[in-house]
Design an enzyme around this catalytic site. Structure first.
Site, short mmCIF file in Angstrom:
data_model
loop_
_atom_site.label_atom_id
_atom_site.label_comp_id
_atom_site.label_asym_id
_atom_site.label_seq_id
_atom_site.Cartn_x
_atom_site.Cartn_y
_atom_site.Cartn_z
N TYR A 99 20.43 -0.84 3.82
CA TYR A 99 21.60 -0.08 3.69
C TYR A 99 22.51 -0.04 5.13
CZ TYR A 99 20.07 2.39 -0.38
OH TYR A 99 19.65 2.62 -1.72
N GLU A 197 -9.48 1.10 -5.18
CA GLU A 197 -8.19 0.91 -5.76
C GLU A 197 -7.44 2.12 -6.09
OE1 GLU A 197 -5.75 -1.38 -9.56
OE2 GLU A 197 -8.12 -1.82 -9.11
N ASP A 249 -10.67 -1.72 -10.72
CA ASP A 249 -10.51 -1.91 -12.08
C ASP A 249 -10.87 -3.27 -12.61
OD1 ASP A 249 -9.63 0.51 -12.35
OD2 ASP A 249 -7.61 -0.15 -12.72
#
Length: 365
Positions: A99, A197, A249
């Site tokens: 920005y 995770e 996972d």
């Protein structure tokens, strides 16, 4: 890449980079900046460091075209901003840099999007050999936290503070700062590090008292781990000689999370020696677990299959273990989440699954 670059040294290197452009002009050369090619095909294994780094292939940013000239112009404006920031002992976020460029007087130097400014900061890291943290650039907070029997001292802009990562924090744990090199480890009763995770599994482990029962330091990765999380994990291993395990996972994207912790990522291969922990061990849901425990599953999507096939060629997964597991997963066509272990009871993961796996791996006696 040094982990203790001073502000003066970082600023000097930035100025040196700008001076190189000036010297090229003075010598009648077209200004340019050479960078390693950032692609999987240019990733090579560094046997000394035991991590994956960029190879010898390079690409050149040159002002011999309008597009190349604009890229170098943006680099020069960014170098000027970072040097001033260091001189004033200020800091900013990657988002703020994007920005902020909108206020630059030269419109061509302004960024088209944050991905462009993020990539340029990475380019400057590579060329200068100085980390963005030493430029006082930080990402938005990752929210990653740790819980376990570790006491540390953290340097903050309001002075040093000592924190015990169980006694002095709530259920959420201790939030990892943007620059973990501001942390000093004081003492601990940690036997191993367990990187997790998902937030749901992290909460399950803490609620079940896994950190207390096994003297574990539970590190929440929050999905693809931030650099600060990977740096802290590496320091815990290297400085405290703690085993590091990664619990994810059972899908191809989670295997890549493990790969980024242990071997490094393509995006930050220039920082692999600083961020990666090659000794980390995978303790996540394996395709073999899906079969053995008859876990609830989801079918592999086309993108999952493509990712798994890609991983069979990925240099980070060239081992007998990973080849066997990935081929098994392609064969059964299924994936499973960590929370699927709850189908065996809420305590199964802490009473049975993790203790058995950690014992098999030699982490627990």
């Amino acid at each position: 890449m040094s982990s203790d670059t001073t502000d003066d040294a970082a600023r000097e290197r930035l100025i040196d980079m700008a001076a190189e452009f000036y010297d090229q002009f003075a010598d009648g050369e077209i200004p340019n900046m050479e960078l390693p090619t950032r692609s999987k095909s240019n990733i090579v294994f560094d046997e000394d460091a035991d991590v994956w780094v960029y190879g010898d292939r390079t690409s050149t940013r040159s002002a011999n075209s309008a597009s190349g000239a604009r890229k170098l112009l943006k680099a020069i404006y960014t170098i000027d901003f970072l040097a001033q920031q260091l001189e004033e002992d200020r800091s900013s976020t990657l988002r703020e840099l994007y920005y902020l460029s909108e206020s630059w007087d030269e419109e061509a130097a302004q960024f088209n999007g944050q991905s462009e400014s993020d990539k340029l900061v990475e380019d400057l890291e590579i060329v200068s050999g100085v980390k963005r943290e030493d430029f006082h650039m930080r990402p938005e907070e990752s929210g990653a936290k740790v819980m376990g029997p570790l006491r540390l001292r953290e340097q903050t802009n309001r002075g040093d503070r000592e924190i015990h990562c169980q006694d002095d924090v709530g259920q959420g744990g201790y939030q990892i700062p943007n620059n973990p090199d501001t942390i000093e480890f004081l003492d601990h009763d940690v036997d191993f590090v367990l990187c997790v995770e998902t937030g749901g599994m992290r909460d399950r482990l803490v609620e079940n008292g896994f950190d207390d029962d096994y003297n574990a330091l539970v590190v929440h990765l929050g999905g693809q781990p931030a650099r600060a999380t990977r740096r802290l994990t590496k320091r815990l291993h290297d400085e405290l000689d703690l085993p590091v395990t990664v619990f994810t996972d059972g899908d191809p994207w989670s295997y890549r999370i493990f790969g980024s912790v242990s071997y490094g990522s393509i995006k930050s291969a220039h920082l692999s020696e600083y961020l990666a922990t090659p000794e980390a061990q995978f303790i996540g849901i394996r395709p073999a677990d899906i079969v053995e425990y008859d876990l609830p599953t989801d079918p592999l999507s086309d993108s999952d299959v493509n990712a798994l096939e890609s991983e069979l060629e990925d240099p980070r997964f060239q081992s007998e273990f990973w080849t066997e597991q990935i081929e098994l997963q392609l064969d059964i066509g299924k994936k499973a989440e960590q929370q699927a272990l709850a189908s065996r009871g809420l305590d199964f993961v802490t009473d049975t699954y993790l203790p058995e796996r950690l014992t098999e791996m030699g982490v627990l006696d």
